[in-house]
Design a protein around this motif. Sequence first.
Motif, mmCIF file in Angstrom:
data_model
loop_
_atom_site.group_PDB
_atom_site.id
_atom_site.type_symbol
_atom_site.label_atom_id
_atom_site.label_comp_id
_atom_site.label_asym_id
_atom_site.label_seq_id
_atom_site.Cartn_x
_atom_site.Cartn_y
_atom_site.Cartn_z
ATOM 1 N N CYS A 58 0.737 -1.134 -0.077
ATOM 2 C CA CYS A 58 0.068 0.040 0.254
ATOM 3 C C CYS A 58 0.897 1.395 0.076
ATOM 4 O O CYS A 58 0.147 2.228 -0.279
ATOM 5 N N GLY A 105 -0.581 4.902 0.946
ATOM 6 C CA GLY A 105 -1.920 4.843 0.836
ATOM 7 C C GLY A 105 -2.516 5.360 -0.432
ATOM 8 O O GLY A 105 -3.665 5.992 -0.386
ATOM 9 N N GLY A 122 -4.106 -1.694 4.857
ATOM 10 C CA GLY A 122 -2.951 -1.580 3.915
ATOM 11 C C GLY A 122 -1.651 -2.478 4.742
ATOM 12 O O GLY A 122 -1.696 -2.717 5.844
ATOM 13 N N ASP A 177 2.441 -3.484 3.898
ATOM 14 C CA ASP A 177 3.813 -3.051 3.359
ATOM 15 C C ASP A 177 4.713 -3.312 4.201
ATOM 16 O O ASP A 177 4.452 -3.097 5.439
ATOM 17 N N THR A 225 3.347 3.362 6.026
ATOM 18 C CA THR A 225 2.013 2.694 6.372
ATOM 19 C C THR A 225 1.712 3.699 7.631
ATOM 20 O O THR A 225 0.253 3.924 7.736
ATOM 21 N N ALA A 277 -3.406 -0.764 9.422
ATOM 22 C CA ALA A 277 -2.196 -0.574 8.663
ATOM 23 C C ALA A 277 -1.262 -1.561 9.318
ATOM 24 O O ALA A 277 -1.153 -1.686 10.519
ATOM 25 N N ALA A 319 2.731 -3.080 8.949
ATOM 26 C CA ALA A 319 3.964 -3.255 8.311
ATOM 27 C C ALA A 319 4.495 -4.370 8.553
ATOM 28 O O ALA A 319 5.458 -4.597 9.599
#
Length: 286
Positions: free
Chosen positions: A81, A84, A137, A139, A145, A157, A159
């Motif tokens: 992501c 975003g 999201g 990532d 993120t 989010a 990570a």
Amino acid sequence: MCARRTPDGNGPAMTEMAGKTRFDDIYDRPDPRAYFRRLAPFAYEIPQHAQGVFRRTLAERELGGPPGADGEPVTVLDLCCSYGINAALLNHDLTLADLYAHYTDEAADRLTPGELLDRDKEFYAARRRPDAVRIIGVDTAAQATAYALAVGLLDEAYAENLERVPPSHGLARAMGRVGLITVTGGIGYVSHRTFDALLEHVRIPLWVSAFVLRTVPYDRIAESLAAHGLATTTDPHHLYPQRLFTDPAEQRDAVDRVAAAGADPTGFEAAGRYYTRLYESRPAAA
């Protein structure tokens, strides 16, 4: 795009993506200003093309039911992501050109990261679409993120590097509400390992929409999706431009890879840009 990390130094990014220019220094900053400044000269554009596709696919997914948890609309998981950007375009009355202008103007340059974050909260809140959907999201880039979460682009989010380790408890739980996975810039940097890790925790019918560079094979991921009951289709004649090449060496590498895959780069990669194909995966029964 995903931050460029591979599981052991010999993963897909070291082979399939070896000839592609690396922009490692822009993927995990406190905010996306450097990202947009660096990519603007190369006309990075795939999120804009994907926006309409994802919106139509999400509408079809919701009509195809069943909905998400408690009868609510399904949650979208944006894989790789970054800051975003896909969420910004999907859930707000904005174009990618608007975002380039927003993050590269002189006013943005004068702000501290904290001041930009405050400005962006208001910027996105004022442009929120009434049909906005819940977006998670994922990532490996923790700062990117965190930014997307802080300004309200993402509802959750994570990570996490799913090439290396299983999803956290929080991400595994969140997958139970996900009905659509989207990705525009990560295939080749993430592999079937990431999809296998996510799909182990799916609880409702899942669809996947992935834009994939023609230089990168998708077969192994499609096989993993098939093992989880998803059938993948693509139209090889409908291509979407991603960005300009950074130099002749990158272009030669792309042209060679596309030709080696049995496709024709004439008028596409040979003319100066990366191109992607859209792969749609849906439950085989549907």
